[in-house]
Design an enzyme around this catalytic site. Sequence first.
Site, PDB file in Angstrom:
ATOM      1  N   ASP A  10     -68.828 -21.767 -31.065  1.00 36.22           N
ATOM      2  CA  ASP A  10     -67.486 -22.432 -31.077  1.00 36.22           C
ATOM      3  C   ASP A  10     -66.864 -22.319 -32.306  1.00 36.22           C
ATOM      4  O   ASP A  10     -67.557 -22.234 -33.222  1.00 36.22           O
ATOM      5  CB  ASP A  10     -67.238 -23.491 -30.323  1.00 36.22           C
ATOM      6  CG  ASP A  10     -65.754 -23.977 -29.891  1.00 36.22           C
ATOM      7  OD1 ASP A  10     -64.940 -23.060 -29.149  1.00 36.22           O
ATOM      8  OD2 ASP A  10     -65.201 -25.079 -30.269  1.00 36.22           O
ATOM      9  N   SER A  11     -65.316 -22.287 -32.310  1.00 30.52           N
ATOM     10  CA  SER A  11     -64.719 -22.186 -33.418  1.00 30.52           C
ATOM     11  C   SER A  11     -64.695 -23.739 -34.136  1.00 30.52           C
ATOM     12  O   SER A  11     -64.213 -23.790 -35.185  1.00 30.52           O
ATOM     13  CB  SER A  11     -63.365 -21.823 -33.323  1.00 30.52           C
ATOM     14  OG  SER A  11     -62.501 -22.521 -32.400  1.00 30.52           O
ATOM     15  N   CYS A  74     -66.388 -20.771 -26.175  1.00 29.98           N
ATOM     16  CA  CYS A  74     -65.076 -20.604 -26.941  1.00 29.98           C
ATOM     17  C   CYS A  74     -64.364 -19.465 -25.745  1.00 29.98           C
ATOM     18  O   CYS A  74     -65.003 -18.286 -25.902  1.00 29.98           O
ATOM     19  CB  CYS A  74     -65.152 -20.072 -28.230  1.00 29.98           C
ATOM     20  SG  CYS A  74     -63.577 -19.713 -29.092  1.00 29.98           S
ATOM     21  N   GLU A 153     -59.276 -31.301 -32.751  1.00 33.05           N
ATOM     22  CA  GLU A 153     -60.068 -31.410 -34.061  1.00 33.05           C
ATOM     23  C   GLU A 153     -59.923 -32.327 -34.633  1.00 33.05           C
ATOM     24  O   GLU A 153     -60.777 -33.098 -35.711  1.00 33.05           O
ATOM     25  CB  GLU A 153     -59.698 -29.930 -34.762  1.00 33.05           C
ATOM     26  CG  GLU A 153     -60.215 -28.937 -34.128  1.00 33.05           C
ATOM     27  CD  GLU A 153     -61.860 -28.659 -34.339  1.00 33.05           C
ATOM     28  OE1 GLU A 153     -62.503 -29.036 -35.246  1.00 33.05           O
ATOM     29  OE2 GLU A 153     -62.334 -28.006 -33.530  1.00 33.05           O
ATOM     30  N   CYS A 185     -59.341 -23.639 -22.663  1.00 33.73           N
ATOM     31  CA  CYS A 185     -60.023 -23.538 -24.079  1.00 33.73           C
ATOM     32  C   CYS A 185     -60.988 -24.776 -24.151  1.00 33.73           C
ATOM     33  O   CYS A 185     -60.674 -25.702 -23.567  1.00 33.73           O
ATOM     34  CB  CYS A 185     -58.836 -23.925 -25.164  1.00 33.73           C
ATOM     35  SG  CYS A 185     -59.485 -24.229 -26.768  1.00 33.73           S
ATOM     36  N   THR A 186     -62.363 -24.537 -24.534  1.00 36.81           N
ATOM     37  CA  THR A 186     -63.113 -25.633 -24.580  1.00 36.81           C
ATOM     38  C   THR A 186     -62.999 -26.884 -25.444  1.00 36.81           C
ATOM     39  O   THR A 186     -63.449 -28.021 -24.905  1.00 36.81           O
ATOM     40  CB  THR A 186     -64.673 -24.928 -25.099  1.00 36.81           C
ATOM     41  OG1 THR A 186     -64.426 -24.551 -26.301  1.00 36.81           O
ATOM     42  CG2 THR A 186     -65.023 -24.065 -24.047  1.00 36.81           C
ATOM     43  N   HIS A 187     -61.816 -26.953 -26.172  1.00 38.94           N
ATOM     44  CA  HIS A 187     -61.321 -28.024 -26.790  1.00 38.94           C
ATOM     45  C   HIS A 187     -60.708 -28.907 -25.803  1.00 38.94           C
ATOM     46  O   HIS A 187     -60.464 -30.114 -25.914  1.00 38.94           O
ATOM     47  CB  HIS A 187     -60.453 -27.806 -27.802  1.00 38.94           C
ATOM     48  CG  HIS A 187     -60.926 -27.400 -29.098  1.00 38.94           C
ATOM     49  ND1 HIS A 187     -61.342 -26.069 -29.383  1.00 38.94           N
ATOM     50  CD2 HIS A 187     -61.192 -27.891 -30.306  1.00 38.94           C
ATOM     51  CE1 HIS A 187     -61.864 -25.848 -30.359  1.00 38.94           C
ATOM     52  NE2 HIS A 187     -61.917 -27.068 -31.187  1.00 38.94           N
TER      53      HIS A 187
END
Length: 277
Positions: A10-11, A74, A153, A185-187
């Site tokens: 993932d990012s 992601c 984040e 979005c996985t966030h």
Amino acid sequence: MRNDPIGLIDSGVGGLTVLKAIHRRLPAEATVYFGDQQRLPYGPRTKQEVRTFVRQIATFLRRTDRIKLLVIACNTATAAALPALHQELPIPVVGVIAPGAKAAAKVTQTHRIGVIATAGTVNSRSYDRLVRKQDLQNQVTSLACPEFVTLAEANDLTSPHAQQVVTAKLQPLRAAHLDTLILGCTHFPLLQPVIHRAMGPTVHLVDPGVATAQRVATVLTEHQLTRLKTTPPTARYYTTGDGASFERVAQQWLSTAVHVQTVPLTDLTQLDTLEAK
């Protein structure tokens, strides 16, 4: 090979939502997670950039941890790199978009489905195509929400500020009379409580991570890669960013102790080629 770990890319920390779902669905499997925090967000980047980043990390994980299966955890990276990696890697590769699209198509009653994601995922129209492929009656309304990645984040998940940002951003989707919203979005599952409050109780939130974990289980069985060892599985973590901040978010979300190893970008930029099939 059956006892090698599952790799996740993932990012940043968002893919931890997919990792958590995999741990729940497949508690006997070893895992290794790579968050490319130094180069996030992926959303505004070109497809070629993102594809290069994913290739570099996939090569790193194969050489360092001998992963047996790769999960592109992601959505932006799935849209940019999944088809290429299917062709280039000798191990199975699973993305998060197709499982999420199928899950949303199953639960919608009104065929009005929303997608919130990064600009890269929205512009790829991957969810639009796959949701409509399930049923041509489905109508998809997409909205890029890069601010949500910033909140996740920063570990700003439940504050009044987070609620204000999310509620204001999602106002256009409230007017679309959706009954289903894909957290594309996985966030975003990290922000699920504030998203739920913003959208209201009648909108079903779809977390593609849960469907992805089920897909991983199926692929492991199909390829006879299910882990055989009875010893406790390991979980390793890498980041290109700030290890301390990664550990704080990971430990809060996963409810377990996490130790992350920081990987300098120079270690990745030399890995632009994948081992061919």
